[in-house]
Design a protein around this motif. Structure first.
Motif, mmCIF file in Angstrom:
data_model
loop_
_atom_site.group_PDB
_atom_site.id
_atom_site.type_symbol
_atom_site.label_atom_id
_atom_site.label_comp_id
_atom_site.label_asym_id
_atom_site.label_seq_id
_atom_site.Cartn_x
_atom_site.Cartn_y
_atom_site.Cartn_z
ATOM 1 N N ILE A 182 0.693 -1.322 0.251
ATOM 2 C CA ILE A 182 -0.122 -0.014 -0.130
ATOM 3 C C ILE A 182 0.982 1.221 0.198
ATOM 4 O O ILE A 182 0.430 2.270 -0.512
ATOM 5 N N SER A 183 2.183 1.184 0.694
ATOM 6 C CA SER A 183 2.817 2.424 0.677
ATOM 7 C C SER A 183 3.515 2.535 -0.607
ATOM 8 O O SER A 183 3.682 3.838 -1.145
ATOM 9 N N ALA A 210 2.118 1.788 -3.785
ATOM 10 C CA ALA A 210 1.098 2.259 -4.616
ATOM 11 C C ALA A 210 0.819 3.774 -4.229
ATOM 12 O O ALA A 210 0.402 4.352 -5.232
ATOM 13 N N ALA A 211 0.874 4.109 -2.899
ATOM 14 C CA ALA A 211 0.571 5.415 -2.731
ATOM 15 C C ALA A 211 1.757 6.341 -3.045
ATOM 16 O O ALA A 211 1.634 7.465 -3.321
ATOM 17 N N VAL A 268 1.364 6.613 -6.787
ATOM 18 C CA VAL A 268 0.184 7.694 -7.290
ATOM 19 C C VAL A 268 0.277 9.213 -6.915
ATOM 20 O O VAL A 268 0.197 10.095 -7.609
ATOM 21 N N THR A 295 -8.992 -0.273 -0.561
ATOM 22 C CA THR A 295 -7.600 0.236 -0.851
ATOM 23 C C THR A 295 -7.650 1.298 -1.534
ATOM 24 O O THR A 295 -6.731 2.324 -1.503
ATOM 25 N N THR A 296 -8.686 1.522 -2.613
ATOM 26 C CA THR A 296 -8.693 2.867 -3.487
ATOM 27 C C THR A 296 -8.993 3.933 -2.501
ATOM 28 O O THR A 296 -8.202 5.049 -2.827
ATOM 29 N N VAL A 331 -5.621 4.909 -0.708
ATOM 30 C CA VAL A 331 -4.617 5.719 -1.587
ATOM 31 C C VAL A 331 -5.331 7.221 -1.535
ATOM 32 O O VAL A 331 -4.268 7.994 -1.733
ATOM 33 N N TYR A 338 -4.414 9.022 1.375
ATOM 34 C CA TYR A 338 -2.907 9.094 1.434
ATOM 35 C C TYR A 338 -2.515 10.336 0.497
ATOM 36 O O TYR A 338 -1.726 11.096 0.590
ATOM 37 N N VAL A 381 3.672 6.933 4.567
ATOM 38 C CA VAL A 381 2.597 5.877 4.507
ATOM 39 C C VAL A 381 2.740 4.615 5.280
ATOM 40 O O VAL A 381 2.156 4.130 5.990
#
Length: 535
Positions: free
Chosen positions: A344-345, A347-348, A351, A408-409, A412, A415, A476
């Motif tokens: 997740i970190s 991906a953030a 983005v 999870t969307t 993000v 974040y 994150v």
């Protein structure tokens, strides 16, 4: 005449400035919208016409919460300013042996979040704590559980003074020694020169550092909750978790948001128009000779700080990890949490790093009053408590975008709203280091705006953008309150695992997660903070 010539030159350069493509403006607005949502909603909760719903909170209870939060904020801010300035001065302005190494060591507590420090304090004290066992082994009474104001003050001070150290070191290195020479030439002693000449020049850095710490304390949730000290954030979470009606929690979040914005305004007034950093002086400042007693005092002071902020928490967590392994717990149990946190970190970071490009290009190449407002919105959201931002998104998604809730969307997007300024500052910095001449040449050769952006602008700021993305990744990785509110069911990251295991007094399992978090966070801190502190 000169003034008219300057105006003509400015007008000429303005006319030559290329117009930003409409798609770039659209992308910039789209990036700013997630950051604007929590500000608008939380301020509307407090300031909307017709009054607000306080959910039974009396004025006396609000004053109690404000007083306890303010007390902790002032105490931690003053302490971190004192510790940070002292460590920076010792390692840059004196002949302390090993000063460069000590300066690096003083930045390392950045890898330990305050809630991990709180875990170390809890697992070291009370029945069965590591320090309690050591004291009892030599016939001394054990430590009671470390909780309340003094424990929260110690945790937040020990694991936040490094921010002040990092901001103060480069400023001290760039101060012109001529003013200090004049002061001493007029008969002022060393300490009077320090207070009358050096400290005033540090005011912009100290104001920014003090604001950073104050906002961190106001927003802190994990440490104060673990150590059971009542602040706004702990009460907000209690109100949210303990009842179906989110009105009281949302009201408190709005009040807390208003207080955070007031802190930002005060910081801007205190900072004034001074620059944070000046140019490197023509000559270096002669280091202060400490002598034998001064050397011993300096080494002792820095050594004690290193023991309290690094050695004790890490050794305590290692002890609990070994104990957990001996009791049959497996380290493999923490692998899913680690992979979720890294995933997740990453991906953030991707983005947010990409999203910062259009707004960064607008701010650096097409700056005007509209862009200034667009740029200010993410910075205002950045100053808000994460718990308040997460609660605002939770309420709005449940009401208006239910399919996004607990996805999870949504994480993000949140974040992006919270950490966009970290990537934005890096992108702007990279663009401003390189003039727009190459872009102008590209356009003169017939390349369109998007082709110029892809072939010239983005490659020029690639390294800065990667540094900003790495900062987002680190932030994150350590983020707790918004993740705790908005994560999908079963999506426990390392901070969430630390939180839940500590609340259940499973210190061995919490230590597994804490050590994994520290190890993963250490690499970005080293490459983007420690390695460059003396540059």
């Amino acid at each position: 005449m000169i003034e008219l010539a300057n105006r003509d030159a400015q007008a000429s350069s303005a006319t030559k400035r290329p117009k930003a493509p409409a798609a770039l403006w659209a992308a910039g607005v789209a990036v700013v919208l997630p950051a604007a949502i929590p500000i608008v909603h939380l301020l509307w909760v407090v300031l909307r016409p017709g009054g607000f719903y306080a959910g039974g909170f009396t004025g006396a209870r609000l004053l109690d919460l404000a007083a306890s939060t303010l007390r902790l904020t002032v105490a931690v801010t003053v302490t971190t300013l004192a510790l940070g300035v002292a460590t920076a001065w010792l390692t840059t302005r004196t002949d302390l042996r090993g000063a460069r190494t000590w300066s690096t060591v003083m930045t390392l507590p950045l890898v330990i979040p305050s809630y991990v420090g709180a875990l170390a304090m809890l697992s070291a004290s009370g029945n069965g704590g590591t320090l309690t066992r050591l004291l009892e082994a030599v016939g001394l009474p054990g430590l009671p559980p470390l909780r309340g104001f003094w424990a929260a003050w110690a945790a937040l001070s020990l694991w936040n003074f490094s921010f002040i150290h990092l901001l103060t070191v480069p400023v001290l290195r760039r101060l012109d020694p001529a003013l200090e020479d004049v002061s001493r030439g007029l008969g002022a002693g060393r300490w009077r020169t320090l207070w009358r000449v050096v400290i005033p020049q540090l005011r912009p850095a100290l104001a920014s550092g003090g604001l950073l710490v104050a906002l961190y304390v106001v927003a802190e949730f994990g440490a104060v909750s673990m150590l059971r000290y009542d602040t706004f954030t702990r009460t907000i979470y209690t109100q949210f978790a303990g009842r179906l009606d989110t009105g009281p929690a949302l009201f408190l979040a709005g009040v807390l948001t208003s207080g955070a914005l007031v802190l930002v305004v005060f910081q801007q007034m205190a900072r004034g128009r001074a620059a944070l950093h000046g140019n490197r002086p023509a000559r270096e400042v002669a280091p202060v000779h400490l002598g034998r007693a001064g050397q011993a005092a300096g080494q002792t002071f820095l050594g004690l700080l290193a023991i309290l902020s690094l050695v004790l928490p890490i050794s305590t967590m290692v002890w609990w990890m070994i104990r957990g392994i001996q009791q049959g717990n497996s380290l493999l149990g923490i692998v899913p949490h680690t992979l979720r946190s890294i995933g997740i970190s990453a991906a953030a970071a991707l983005v947010v790093g990409v999203a910062a490009i259009p707004l960064g290009v607008l701010a650096a190449r097409h700056r005007n009053s509209v862009v200034r407002v667009m740029e200010a919105v993410p910075w205002l959201t950045y100053s808000l408590p994460h718990l308040a931002v997460g609660l605002a998104f939770l309420v709005l998604t449940v009401r208006f975008a239910r399919p996004l809730y607990q996805t999870t969307t949504l994480l993000v997007v949140v974040y992006l709203a919270m950490f966009l300024p970290q990537a934005l500052a890096a992108v702007e910095s990279g663009l401003r280091r390189v003039g727009p001449q190459l872009e102008e040449v590209s356009r003169s050769l017939g390349v369109g705006p998007w082709g110029t952006l892809r072939r010239v602008t983005i490659p020029m700021m690639r390294r800065s953008a990667l540094a900003g993305a790495a900062l987002v990744f680190l932030s994150v990785m350590k983020e707790l309150p918004a993740t705790l509110l908005l994560r999908p069911t079963g999506f426990d990251t390392l901070p969430v695992r630390i939180w839940s295991a500590t609340n259940e007094v499973f210190y061995s399992q919490a230590s597994f997660a804490a050590l994994a978090l520290v190890l993963v966070s250490a690499a970005p801190v080293y490459f983007f903070v420690v390695r460059d502190i003396h540059d």
